[in-house]
Scaffold this active site. Sequence first.
Site, PDB file in Angstrom:
ATOM      1  N   ARG A 220      14.700 -35.994  47.353  1.00 44.92           N
ATOM      2  CA  ARG A 220      15.714 -37.154  48.148  1.00 44.92           C
ATOM      3  C   ARG A 220      16.234 -38.196  47.191  1.00 44.92           C
ATOM      4  O   ARG A 220      17.025 -39.080  47.609  1.00 44.92           O
ATOM      5  CB  ARG A 220      14.778 -38.073  49.133  1.00 44.92           C
TER       6      ARG A 220
ATOM      7  N   LYS B 124      17.034 -30.731  59.796  1.00 45.12           N
ATOM      8  CA  LYS B 124      16.372 -30.129  58.633  1.00 45.12           C
ATOM      9  C   LYS B 124      14.979 -29.619  59.112  1.00 45.12           C
ATOM     10  O   LYS B 124      14.760 -28.349  58.951  1.00 45.12           O
ATOM     11  CB  LYS B 124      16.283 -31.094  57.321  1.00 45.12           C
TER      12      LYS B 124
ATOM     13  N   ARG C 163      14.992 -38.219  69.608  1.00 43.53           N
ATOM     14  CA  ARG C 163      14.006 -37.658  69.061  1.00 43.53           C
ATOM     15  C   ARG C 163      12.567 -38.018  69.478  1.00 43.53           C
ATOM     16  O   ARG C 163      12.177 -39.235  69.601  1.00 43.53           O
ATOM     17  CB  ARG C 163      14.063 -37.583  67.582  1.00 43.53           C
TER      18      ARG C 163
ATOM     19  N   ARG D 150      18.670 -46.297  57.226  1.00 48.36           N
ATOM     20  CA  ARG D 150      18.250 -44.817  56.643  1.00 48.36           C
ATOM     21  C   ARG D 150      19.511 -44.169  56.196  1.00 48.36           C
ATOM     22  O   ARG D 150      19.306 -43.594  55.349  1.00 48.36           O
ATOM     23  CB  ARG D 150      17.287 -44.164  57.504  1.00 48.36           C
TER      24      ARG D 150
ATOM     25  N   ARG E 266       9.335 -42.450  67.053  1.00 48.78           N
ATOM     26  CA  ARG E 266       8.885 -42.845  65.619  1.00 48.78           C
ATOM     27  C   ARG E 266       9.365 -44.338  65.632  1.00 48.78           C
ATOM     28  O   ARG E 266      10.705 -44.445  65.842  1.00 48.78           O
ATOM     29  CB  ARG E 266       9.246 -41.788  64.449  1.00 48.78           C
TER      30      ARG E 266
HETATM   31  P1  ADP Z   1      13.867 -37.337  58.364  1.00 50.48           P
HETATM   32  O1  ADP Z   1      13.257 -36.324  59.104  1.00 50.48           O
HETATM   33  O2  ADP Z   1      14.104 -38.205  59.855  1.00 50.48           O
HETATM   34  O3  ADP Z   1      14.866 -37.127  57.667  1.00 50.48           O
HETATM   35  P2  ADP Z   1      11.322 -37.437  57.091  1.00 50.48           P
HETATM   36  O4  ADP Z   1      10.195 -37.285  58.101  1.00 50.48           O
HETATM   37  O5  ADP Z   1      11.786 -36.748  56.221  1.00 50.48           O
HETATM   38  O6  ADP Z   1      12.616 -38.389  58.026  1.00 50.48           O
HETATM   39  O7  ADP Z   1      10.992 -38.924  56.283  1.00 50.48           O
HETATM   40  C1  ADP Z   1      10.630 -40.176  56.925  1.00 50.48           C
HETATM   41  C2  ADP Z   1      10.359 -41.236  55.817  1.00 50.48           C
HETATM   42  O8  ADP Z   1       9.544 -40.607  54.775  1.00 50.48           O
HETATM   43  C3  ADP Z   1      11.639 -41.596  55.033  1.00 50.48           C
HETATM   44  O9  ADP Z   1      12.418 -42.560  55.750  1.00 50.48           O
HETATM   45  C4  ADP Z   1      10.952 -42.151  53.608  1.00 50.48           C
HETATM   46  O10 ADP Z   1      10.575 -43.319  54.014  1.00 50.48           O
HETATM   47  C5  ADP Z   1       9.706 -41.185  53.533  1.00 50.48           C
HETATM   48  N1  ADP Z   1       9.866 -39.959  52.637  1.00 50.48           N
HETATM   49  C6  ADP Z   1       9.821 -38.817  52.937  1.00 50.48           C
HETATM   50  N2  ADP Z   1      10.398 -38.100  52.295  1.00 50.48           N
HETATM   51  C7  ADP Z   1      10.806 -38.591  50.981  1.00 50.48           C
HETATM   52  C8  ADP Z   1      10.941 -38.346  49.643  1.00 50.48           C
HETATM   53  N3  ADP Z   1      11.049 -37.103  49.399  1.00 50.48           N
HETATM   54  N4  ADP Z   1      10.976 -39.465  48.743  1.00 50.48           N
HETATM   55  C9  ADP Z   1      10.600 -40.800  49.321  1.00 50.48           C
HETATM   56  N5  ADP Z   1      10.424 -41.104  50.636  1.00 50.48           N
HETATM   57  C10 ADP Z   1      10.269 -40.181  51.378  1.00 50.48           C
HETATM   58  P1  ADP Z   2      15.467 -33.866  60.385  1.00 49.53           P
HETATM   59  O1  ADP Z   2      14.376 -33.253  59.974  1.00 49.53           O
HETATM   60  O2  ADP Z   2      16.893 -33.477  59.519  1.00 49.53           O
HETATM   61  O3  ADP Z   2      15.314 -35.561  60.508  1.00 49.53           O
HETATM   62  P2  ADP Z   2      15.022 -33.092  63.137  1.00 49.53           P
HETATM   63  O4  ADP Z   2      15.094 -31.504  62.898  1.00 49.53           O
HETATM   64  O5  ADP Z   2      14.132 -33.859  63.480  1.00 49.53           O
HETATM   65  O6  ADP Z   2      16.078 -33.352  61.849  1.00 49.53           O
HETATM   66  O7  ADP Z   2      16.039 -33.289  64.212  1.00 49.53           O
HETATM   67  C1  ADP Z   2      16.513 -34.585  64.533  1.00 49.53           C
HETATM   68  C2  ADP Z   2      16.626 -34.588  66.243  1.00 49.53           C
HETATM   69  O8  ADP Z   2      17.875 -33.774  66.611  1.00 49.53           O
HETATM   70  C3  ADP Z   2      15.276 -33.931  66.930  1.00 49.53           C
HETATM   71  O9  ADP Z   2      15.010 -34.622  68.297  1.00 49.53           O
HETATM   72  C4  ADP Z   2      16.060 -32.446  67.243  1.00 49.53           C
HETATM   73  O10 ADP Z   2      15.118 -32.044  68.324  1.00 49.53           O
HETATM   74  C5  ADP Z   2      17.018 -32.484  67.564  1.00 49.53           C
HETATM   75  N1  ADP Z   2      18.180 -31.588  67.205  1.00 49.53           N
HETATM   76  C6  ADP Z   2      17.721 -30.677  65.816  1.00 49.53           C
HETATM   77  N2  ADP Z   2      18.829 -29.809  65.647  1.00 49.53           N
HETATM   78  C7  ADP Z   2      19.724 -30.005  66.628  1.00 49.53           C
HETATM   79  C8  ADP Z   2      20.848 -29.231  67.270  1.00 49.53           C
HETATM   80  N3  ADP Z   2      21.365 -28.173  66.271  1.00 49.53           N
HETATM   81  N4  ADP Z   2      21.718 -29.808  68.313  1.00 49.53           N
HETATM   82  C9  ADP Z   2      21.187 -30.889  68.955  1.00 49.53           C
HETATM   83  N5  ADP Z   2      19.871 -31.552  68.637  1.00 49.53           N
HETATM   84  C10 ADP Z   2      19.149 -31.074  67.541  1.00 49.53           C
END
Ligand code: ADP
Ligand code: ADP
Length: 214
Positions: A88, A13, A127, A171, A160
């Site tokens: 979320r 995302k 990541r 998660r 992270r």
């Molecule tokens: P990812 O990109 O791996 O999905 P995020 O960076 O979006 O992770 O989120 C990391 C953490 O921050 C989540 O596991 C949660 O604890 C918190 N978080 C982020 N966005 C929200 C939200 N909209 N509501 C509740 N918790 C959130």
């Molecule tokens: P989210 O915001 O949904 O948690 P991220 O954008 O941070 O996800 O992506 C999660 C991990 O996967 C990162 O290390 C990113 O560089 C990698 N990644 C993202 N898109 C792709 C893809 N299409 N193919 C392979 N790896 C990807």
Amino acid sequence: MKIIMLGAPGAGKGTQAKKIAEKYEIPHISTGDIFRANIKNNTELGKKAKAYMDQGLLVPDELTLELIMDRFEQPDCKNGYVLDGFPRTIPQAEALTKALSENSEKIDFAVNVEVPDESIVERMSGRRACLNCGGTYHIIFNPSKKEGICDKCSSELVLREDDKPETVSKRLKVYHDQTQPLIDYYRGQNVLREVDGTKEVSEVFDGIINILEA
Ligand code: ADP
Ligand code: ADP
Ligand code: ZN
């Protein structure tokens, strides 16, 4: 244009949201990035959020909503935004719909980036994140030019705490229980679109552009 990115943690995302934001010149709003910035700066909000984040749990809706509603007030949001990691939960989505409708506005697209759980652990363990500018890399799929250093701001990259495998499975469970229901919620609003997130970053992006410009 107001866009929501849906999908499991690690689905890509953030990667796609940054590209959309750049192309359409709208802000990329990541609640995770905002929480992490608060943790780094040791704010009250950061202290509260950290306790939940470290356990792989969601930060309570009340805290999250306060933060995001403030963000929407910023002048850069007037032409829209791409939301990454918000909403979320169903209550968050309902609060967003309500806040928008008070200004006769609505979400244009909720883009669901589909990646099966099996691929998620691989993505998360590789990541690497920049806690300074929010940049994200992958040691195999999207490496930084210099190992361990952010291309954009030269800060050190980290794995992270919540990307360690123990927390990732937690998660994913939280995602299926609390966030996946949003897919039906936005389908009901006729704004849901789906892309295959297992493809390469550029192919996923092409798919999204097709959706946004259809
Ligand atoms: P990812 O990109 O791996 O999905 P995020 O960076 O979006 O992770 O989120 C990391 C953490 O921050 C989540 O596991 C949660 O604890 C918190 N978080 C982020 N966005 C929200 C939200 N909209 N509501 C509740 N918790 C959130
Ligand atoms: P989210 O915001 O949904 O948690 P991220 O954008 O941070 O996800 O992506 C999660 C991990 O996967 C990162 O290390 C990113 O560089 C990698 N990644 C993202 N898109 C792709 C893809 N299409 N193919 C392979 N790896 C990807
Ligand atoms: Zn950086």
